[in-house]
Design a protein around this motif. Structure first.
Motif, PDB file in Angstrom:
ATOM      1  N   PHE B 103       9.314   7.522  21.014  1.00  0.00           N
ATOM      2  CA  PHE B 103       7.991   6.956  21.190  1.00  0.00           C
ATOM      3  C   PHE B 103       7.708   6.162  20.209  1.00  0.00           C
ATOM      4  O   PHE B 103       8.142   6.191  19.120  1.00  0.00           O
ATOM      5  N   GLY B 104       6.620   4.985  20.749  1.00  0.00           N
ATOM      6  CA  GLY B 104       6.450   3.945  19.919  1.00  0.00           C
ATOM      7  C   GLY B 104       4.780   3.827  19.772  1.00  0.00           C
ATOM      8  O   GLY B 104       4.199   4.336  21.013  1.00  0.00           O
ATOM      9  N   PHE B 105       4.058   3.403  18.874  1.00  0.00           N
ATOM     10  CA  PHE B 105       2.631   3.756  18.862  1.00  0.00           C
ATOM     11  C   PHE B 105       1.892   2.433  18.300  1.00  0.00           C
ATOM     12  O   PHE B 105       2.475   1.927  17.553  1.00  0.00           O
ATOM     13  N   VAL B 106       0.933   1.995  19.199  1.00  0.00           N
ATOM     14  CA  VAL B 106       0.028   0.724  18.637  1.00  0.00           C
ATOM     15  C   VAL B 106      -1.185   1.172  19.115  1.00  0.00           C
ATOM     16  O   VAL B 106      -1.703   1.500  20.287  1.00  0.00           O
ATOM     17  N   PHE B 107      -2.017   1.373  17.736  1.00  0.00           N
ATOM     18  CA  PHE B 107      -3.428   1.590  17.698  1.00  0.00           C
ATOM     19  C   PHE B 107      -4.488   0.427  17.340  1.00  0.00           C
ATOM     20  O   PHE B 107      -4.036  -0.771  17.342  1.00  0.00           O
ATOM     21  N   GLN B 108      -5.621   0.690  17.582  1.00  0.00           N
ATOM     22  CA  GLN B 108      -6.494  -0.483  17.511  1.00  0.00           C
ATOM     23  C   GLN B 108      -6.645  -0.905  16.013  1.00  0.00           C
ATOM     24  O   GLN B 108      -6.646  -1.913  15.599  1.00  0.00           O
ATOM     25  N   PHE B 109      -6.669   0.195  15.082  1.00  0.00           N
ATOM     26  CA  PHE B 109      -7.000  -0.240  13.559  1.00  0.00           C
ATOM     27  C   PHE B 109      -5.853   0.439  12.830  1.00  0.00           C
ATOM     28  O   PHE B 109      -5.380   1.648  13.376  1.00  0.00           O
ATOM     29  N   GLY B 110      -5.764   0.263  11.590  1.00  0.00           N
ATOM     30  CA  GLY B 110      -4.891   1.000  10.301  1.00  0.00           C
ATOM     31  C   GLY B 110      -3.798   1.829  10.792  1.00  0.00           C
ATOM     32  O   GLY B 110      -3.529   2.646  10.215  1.00  0.00           O
ATOM     33  N   GLN B 111      -2.846   1.050  11.312  1.00  0.00           N
ATOM     34  CA  GLN B 111      -1.654   1.921  11.594  1.00  0.00           C
ATOM     35  C   GLN B 111      -0.904   1.419  10.764  1.00  0.00           C
ATOM     36  O   GLN B 111       0.307   2.022  10.506  1.00  0.00           O
ATOM     37  N   LEU B 112      -0.594   0.197   9.907  1.00  0.00           N
ATOM     38  CA  LEU B 112       0.508  -0.213   8.910  1.00  0.00           C
ATOM     39  C   LEU B 112      -0.053   0.319   7.526  1.00  0.00           C
ATOM     40  O   LEU B 112      -1.149   0.322   7.234  1.00  0.00           O
ATOM     41  N   VAL B 113       0.870   0.757   6.882  1.00  0.00           N
ATOM     42  CA  VAL B 113       0.922   1.383   5.557  1.00  0.00           C
ATOM     43  C   VAL B 113       0.590   0.196   4.499  1.00  0.00           C
ATOM     44  O   VAL B 113       1.279  -0.759   4.409  1.00  0.00           O
ATOM     45  N   PRO B 114      -0.570   0.254   3.940  1.00  0.00           N
ATOM     46  CA  PRO B 114      -1.072  -0.823   3.340  1.00  0.00           C
ATOM     47  C   PRO B 114      -0.136  -1.270   2.107  1.00  0.00           C
ATOM     48  O   PRO B 114      -0.128  -2.626   1.571  1.00  0.00           O
ATOM     49  N   GLU B 115       0.473  -0.384   1.442  1.00  0.00           N
ATOM     50  CA  GLU B 115       1.155  -0.570  -0.039  1.00  0.00           C
ATOM     51  C   GLU B 115       2.573  -1.298   0.620  1.00  0.00           C
ATOM     52  O   GLU B 115       3.296  -1.775  -0.366  1.00  0.00           O
ATOM     53  N   LEU B 116       3.179  -1.380   1.882  1.00  0.00           N
ATOM     54  CA  LEU B 116       4.374  -1.921   2.246  1.00  0.00           C
ATOM     55  C   LEU B 116       4.315  -3.070   2.896  1.00  0.00           C
ATOM     56  O   LEU B 116       3.093  -3.659   3.257  1.00  0.00           O
ATOM     57  N   SER B 117       5.133  -4.092   2.695  1.00  0.00           N
ATOM     58  CA  SER B 117       5.167  -5.402   3.188  1.00  0.00           C
ATOM     59  C   SER B 117       5.371  -5.311   4.769  1.00  0.00           C
ATOM     60  O   SER B 117       5.768  -4.400   5.236  1.00  0.00           O
ATOM     61  N   CYS B 118       5.223  -6.339   5.610  1.00  0.00           N
ATOM     62  CA  CYS B 118       5.171  -6.391   7.021  1.00  0.00           C
ATOM     63  C   CYS B 118       6.607  -5.888   7.297  1.00  0.00           C
ATOM     64  O   CYS B 118       6.842  -5.183   8.241  1.00  0.00           O
TER      65      CYS B 118
END
Lengths: 174, 244
Positions: B103-118
């Motif tokens: 499974f893969g997930f895309v949400f509206q907000f806040g799904q990327l870990v802020p401390e990690l690079s893209c």
């Protein structure tokens, strides 16, 4: 859309003959429907009569001679006025749909089905336009977006009407 | 109780998506939160490579349905099955493994870990699945490139615009080659232009990789990217045009 003003606009950069005008029109605006030759010549003849274009010689080609047309000062003024005046917002489909819903309620037919059928048809058309948009160039995307936004507005109206159908039925049957 | 993750067979690209049964199916699912009955007999099927929009007003239960289908929450009643196996029969760890692998997930907000690079964010699902850093980051970079954000690989999420962040999130959702992508209002926080671009990229990338997409939205223009729609109303589902 005003075909006369569009032809005047296409003539403003420089003189063209009828076939050239048709080709330029089809390339830029005729994606959905090409412009029939007859309509080009009928429009040119009207513009000529109104002093908005003038004939400026003929062009020798492989076929018959082609008459060239040039826009006049009055034509330029007319195009400028058309481009700066806003279009009057049209009422699109709502009046027809409203009539259908009210008539269904008045005659005891299932009005909700009228709305549901229309909703499904709108969404089917929206899917088609979205597919065309995904495969198309910028012009296709902009033209499809215009249609999609209008269909979206219709859908909102359909949903709003569906949620107020009992209230409307009360008024219609009162 | 089985603890093994469900084997992911490659979907048959030429077949009717639902001819051999649903890839993922919810049947008569019920879920309550306190006094609120969020789902009250909801059913939905999605076939391999299919793109289904789940529509409904705020509070209709559409996100709860997505969370049940993704195995994020357990229904009170009814079944959710993936490739024919009931998710209720899986342990928590097996369900986590399934979510990471299939499974893969895309949400509206806040799904990327802020401390990690893209790049690190995009590579994260692969790293969690045990892939070594180098190949994981190579694959992540390829996906960032497909989503037109390769030049932002070293940026942190806080340095990205909304549209850029969603593109990175789509890259992260697709990097493992999932069978299903769950997208919950993926364009809800974007302006019109970015919304169009993000949807076009999501749909194109999912189609190319053969992933099915379950798209929760209240926006009909976004729903028009899907193959069909399921409407959730008062916790129940109906499929316009299918007599359900």
């Amino acid at each position: 859309m005003s075909l006369g003003h569009t032809i005047l606009g296409l003539l403003e950069p420089g003189p063209r003959h009828g076939y050239d005008l048709k080709r330029a029109y089809d390339e830029r605006f005729g994606r959905a429907r090409a412009l029939p030759y007859g309509q080009v010549y009928a429009t040119l003849s009207r513009l000529l009569k109104n002093g908005l274009v003038e004939a400026c010689g003929t062009e020798q080609g492989e076929g018959p001679e082609r008459k060239r047309y040039v826009i006049t000062e009055a034509g330029i003024t007319d195009v400028s006025r058309w481009l700066t005046e806003p279009e009057s917002p049209a009422s699109y489909l709502q009046s027809t749909l409203y009539t259908k819903v009210v008539l269904a309620l008045m005659t005891g037919r299932p009005a909700r089905e009228v709305l549901e059928t229309q909703r499904a048809e709108h969404l089917r058309h929206m899917r088609e336009l979205t597919r065309r948009k995904l495969a198309g160039d910028l012009a296709d995307q902009l033209l499809c977006d215009h249609a999609l936004i209008h269909l979206d507005a219709d859908l909102r109206w359909l949903e709003l009407t569906a949620s107020r159908l009992d209230e409307l039925a009360g008024k219609v049957r009162a | 109780m089985s603890t093994a993750p469900i084997t992911a067979a490659a979907p048959d690209a030429g077949a009717d998506p639902r001819a051999e049964g649903a890839l993922l199916a919810a049947t008569d699912v019920r879920k309550g939160f306190g006094l609120t009955q969020a789902l009250d007999g909801a059913s939905l099927e999605i076939g391999p490579g299919e793109l289904v929009a789940v529509l409904g007003a705020s509070g209709s239960g559409k996100s709860t349905l997505l969370h049940c289908l993704a195995g994020l929450i357990r229904p009170d009643a009814g079944t959710v099955s993936y490739r024919g196996q009931d998710l209720a029969g899986l342990s928590d760890s097996a369900r986590s493994a399934l979510r990471r692998a299939d499974f893969g997930f895309v949400f509206q907000f806040g799904q990327l870990v802020p401390e990690l690079s893209c790049l690190e964010n995009t590579a994260l699902p692969l790293r969690l699945n045990g892939m070594r850093r180098r190949p994981a980051e190579e694959r992540a970079r390829e996906w960032l490139d497909r989503l037109d954000v390769a030049d932002l690989a070293d940026k942190r999420p806080g340095e990205l615009s909304g549209g850029q962040g969603q593109r990175a999130a789509i890259a992260r959702a697709l990097v493992t080659g999932p069978a299903v992508v769950f997208a919950d209002e993926p364009t809800g926080a974007l302006d019109s232009l970015n919304s169009e671009r993000v949807m076009a990229l999501l749909v194109t990338a999912a189609r190319e990789s053969g992933a099915a997409v379950l798209l929760v939205t209240h926006d009909m223009r976004v729903a028009a990217y899907a193959d069909r729609e399921v409407v959730v109303q008062d916790g129940r589902t109906r499929e316009p045009g299918r007599g359900r």
